[in-house]
Design an enzyme around this catalytic site. Structure first.
Site: not given
Length: 233
Positions: A119, A175, A209
């Site tokens: 991320s 995600d 995610h």
């Protein structure tokens, strides 16, 4: 370790099982620490590779209503048009390049170092690799995006050594935080900068995610390929 907070704790490290001849520097995501990723890498460790998982400094994050949390740089919003913390990204990148330099001083050449992250950490690792003077072994970019994307290819050209870096980019197609479209557009941008043969883009159906076991196997294979054992080890 990065930013203005000089009291950030020392990185979580998974030492090599024998003499380290290669290293992976992996950056966690927003609000996290390096401990979880160090544990994940201990499960796929390769004997000659040292894994370094730094902890981001704690700072106010605009996206989090200015509340403080571990963050490599400020994030103003999650849309593709959101303003970016250019100064913070560049400062964090400089600190990450200094970490690479330290490993080189420790005896591991830069071409035996992989940068990576998840991320926000993945975003920083991509930006750093593309603007680094050091020749790196590769980049592992998970569930992320390329920050300051409009600065490229000029920033990449200034980096000098990034042209031949190989990127493994992984993204879940479910995600909700960093949309899959961000990942696919980032992959296309990277292919235009590095050439299509230098970018591996893997999609994980149903993954949100986060990471998954299949992804960790793919990461291990990539590390084994980019950081093979040296014959006299």
């Amino acid at each position: 370790m990065c930013g203005n907070n000089m009291s950030a704790p020392l990185p979580a490290i998974v030492p090599a099982a024998r003499k380290a001849s290669a290293a992976v520097i992996f950056l966690h995501g927003l609000g996290d620490t390096g401990h979880g990723w160090a544990e994940a890498f201990s499960g796929i460790r390769i004997p000659h590779v040292k894994y370094i998982c730094p902890h981001a400094p704690t700072m106010p994050v605009t996206l989090n209503m200015r509340m403080s949390m571990p963050s490599w740089f400020d994030i103003y919003g999650l849309s593709s048009e959101a303003q970016e913390d250019e100064a913070g990204i560049k400062k964090a990148s400089d600190n990450l390049k200094a970490m690479i330099d330290q490993e080189v001083k420790n005896g591991i050449p830069s071409h035996r170092i992989i940068l990576g992250g998840f991320s926000q950490g993945g975003a920083l690792s991509l930006y750093t690799a593309l603007t680094s003077q050091q020749k790196l072994a590769g980049v592992v970019a998970l569930s992320c995006w390329l920050p300051l994307r409009n600065a490229f290819p000029q920033a990449a050209a200034a980096g000098g050594s990034s042209k031949n870096v190989t990127v493994l980019q992984c993204h879940g197609d479910a995600d909700p935080l960093v949309p899959f479209s961000f990942g696919s557009r980032t992959a296309e941008k990277l292919k235009s900068l590095l050439g299509p043969d230098n970018v591996i883009f893997k999609t994980y159906p149903g993954l949100s995610h986060s990471a998954c076991p299949e992804e960790m196997v793919d990461i291990k294979r990539f590390i084994e390929k980019q950081l093979p054992a040296i014959s006299d080890e």
